[in-house]
Design a protein around this motif. Structure first.
Motif, short mmCIF file in Angstrom:
data_model
loop_
_atom_site.label_atom_id
_atom_site.label_comp_id
_atom_site.label_asym_id
_atom_site.label_seq_id
_atom_site.Cartn_x
_atom_site.Cartn_y
_atom_site.Cartn_z
N GLY A 190 -8.84 -13.74 5.48
CA GLY A 190 -8.49 -12.90 4.34
C GLY A 190 -9.71 -12.30 3.67
O GLY A 190 -9.72 -11.12 3.30
N ARG A 191 -10.77 -13.08 3.52
CA ARG A 191 -12.00 -12.56 2.93
C ARG A 191 -12.64 -11.51 3.83
O ARG A 191 -13.15 -10.49 3.36
CB ARG A 191 -12.99 -13.69 2.68
CG ARG A 191 -12.56 -14.56 1.50
CD ARG A 191 -13.62 -15.49 1.05
NE ARG A 191 -14.78 -14.76 0.60
CZ ARG A 191 -16.00 -15.25 0.56
NH1 ARG A 191 -16.21 -16.49 0.91
NH2 ARG A 191 -17.01 -14.53 0.15
N HIS A 192 -12.60 -11.76 5.14
CA HIS A 192 -13.16 -10.80 6.09
C HIS A 192 -12.44 -9.46 5.99
O HIS A 192 -13.07 -8.39 5.94
CB HIS A 192 -13.07 -11.36 7.50
CG HIS A 192 -13.48 -10.39 8.57
ND1 HIS A 192 -14.79 -10.02 8.76
CD2 HIS A 192 -12.75 -9.71 9.48
CE1 HIS A 192 -14.84 -9.13 9.76
NE2 HIS A 192 -13.61 -8.93 10.21
N GLU A 193 -11.11 -9.51 5.97
CA GLU A 193 -10.32 -8.28 5.88
C GLU A 193 -10.56 -7.56 4.55
O GLU A 193 -10.65 -6.33 4.50
CB GLU A 193 -8.83 -8.58 6.06
CG GLU A 193 -8.47 -9.03 7.46
CD GLU A 193 -8.76 -7.97 8.52
OE1 GLU A 193 -8.49 -6.78 8.27
OE2 GLU A 193 -9.25 -8.34 9.59
N ALA A 194 -10.67 -8.32 3.45
CA ALA A 194 -10.93 -7.71 2.15
C ALA A 194 -12.30 -7.04 2.14
O ALA A 194 -12.46 -5.94 1.58
CB ALA A 194 -10.84 -8.76 1.04
N ASN A 195 -13.28 -7.67 2.75
CA ASN A 195 -14.61 -7.07 2.81
C ASN A 195 -14.61 -5.80 3.65
O ASN A 195 -15.30 -4.84 3.32
CB ASN A 195 -15.62 -8.08 3.38
CG ASN A 195 -15.93 -9.18 2.40
OD1 ASN A 195 -15.75 -9.03 1.19
ND2 ASN A 195 -16.39 -10.32 2.90
N LYS A 196 -13.84 -5.80 4.75
CA LYS A 196 -13.74 -4.58 5.57
C LYS A 196 -13.13 -3.45 4.77
O LYS A 196 -13.60 -2.32 4.83
CB LYS A 196 -12.89 -4.84 6.82
CG LYS A 196 -13.63 -5.49 7.94
CD LYS A 196 -12.94 -5.43 9.30
CE LYS A 196 -11.46 -5.41 9.33
NZ LYS A 196 -10.90 -5.54 10.69
N GLN A 197 -12.06 -3.75 4.01
CA GLN A 197 -11.41 -2.72 3.20
C GLN A 197 -12.35 -2.20 2.13
O GLN A 197 -12.38 -0.99 1.86
CB GLN A 197 -10.13 -3.25 2.57
CG GLN A 197 -9.02 -3.45 3.57
CD GLN A 197 -7.77 -4.04 2.93
OE1 GLN A 197 -7.73 -4.34 1.75
NE2 GLN A 197 -6.73 -4.22 3.74
N ASP A 198 -13.13 -3.08 1.51
CA ASP A 198 -14.09 -2.65 0.49
C ASP A 198 -15.16 -1.74 1.10
O ASP A 198 -15.56 -0.75 0.49
CB ASP A 198 -14.76 -3.85 -0.16
CG ASP A 198 -13.86 -4.56 -1.15
OD1 ASP A 198 -12.80 -3.98 -1.52
OD2 ASP A 198 -14.21 -5.68 -1.54
N LYS A 199 -15.61 -2.08 2.30
CA LYS A 199 -16.64 -1.28 2.96
C LYS A 199 -16.11 0.11 3.28
O LYS A 199 -16.79 1.11 3.04
CB LYS A 199 -17.10 -1.98 4.24
CG LYS A 199 -18.25 -1.29 4.93
CD LYS A 199 -18.71 -2.10 6.13
CE LYS A 199 -19.86 -1.39 6.83
NZ LYS A 199 -20.32 -2.14 8.00
N VAL A 200 -14.89 0.19 3.80
CA VAL A 200 -14.28 1.48 4.12
C VAL A 200 -14.09 2.31 2.85
O VAL A 200 -14.39 3.50 2.82
CB VAL A 200 -12.94 1.29 4.86
CG1 VAL A 200 -12.16 2.59 4.96
CG2 VAL A 200 -13.19 0.72 6.24
#
Length: 76
Positions: free
Chosen positions: A54-64
């Motif tokens: 979940g943290r990994h996916e949230a970080n990817k969304q923030d980066k995008v």
């Protein structure tokens, strides 16, 4: 059943003690992972893995999102 409630309470307490910024994506992932892990007998491991994913996916969304914000020209 009481073991499940105890484990859920411990997970919720750990999440509550973590900083809000650190928990982004973790809570939702931990809940889903804990339920899936419980179904196969590994609730705690599932919750931990779900939190990490979940943290990994949230970080990817923030980066995008930050890349999209930087690519857009400033408006008036």
């Amino acid at each position: 059943m009481s073991r499940i409630v105890l484990r859920a309470a411990l997970i919720l307490a750990a999440v509550a003690l973590a900083g809000a910024a650190e928990a982004k994506g973790c809570i939702k992932g931990a809940v889903v992972g804990g339920i899936a892990g419980h179904a196969v007998g590994h609730g705690i491991a599932g919750a931990a893995a779900g939190c990490a994913i979940g943290r990994h996916e949230a970080n990817k969304q923030d980066k995008v999102k930050s890349q999209n914000d930087a690519a857009q020209p400033a408006g008036r």
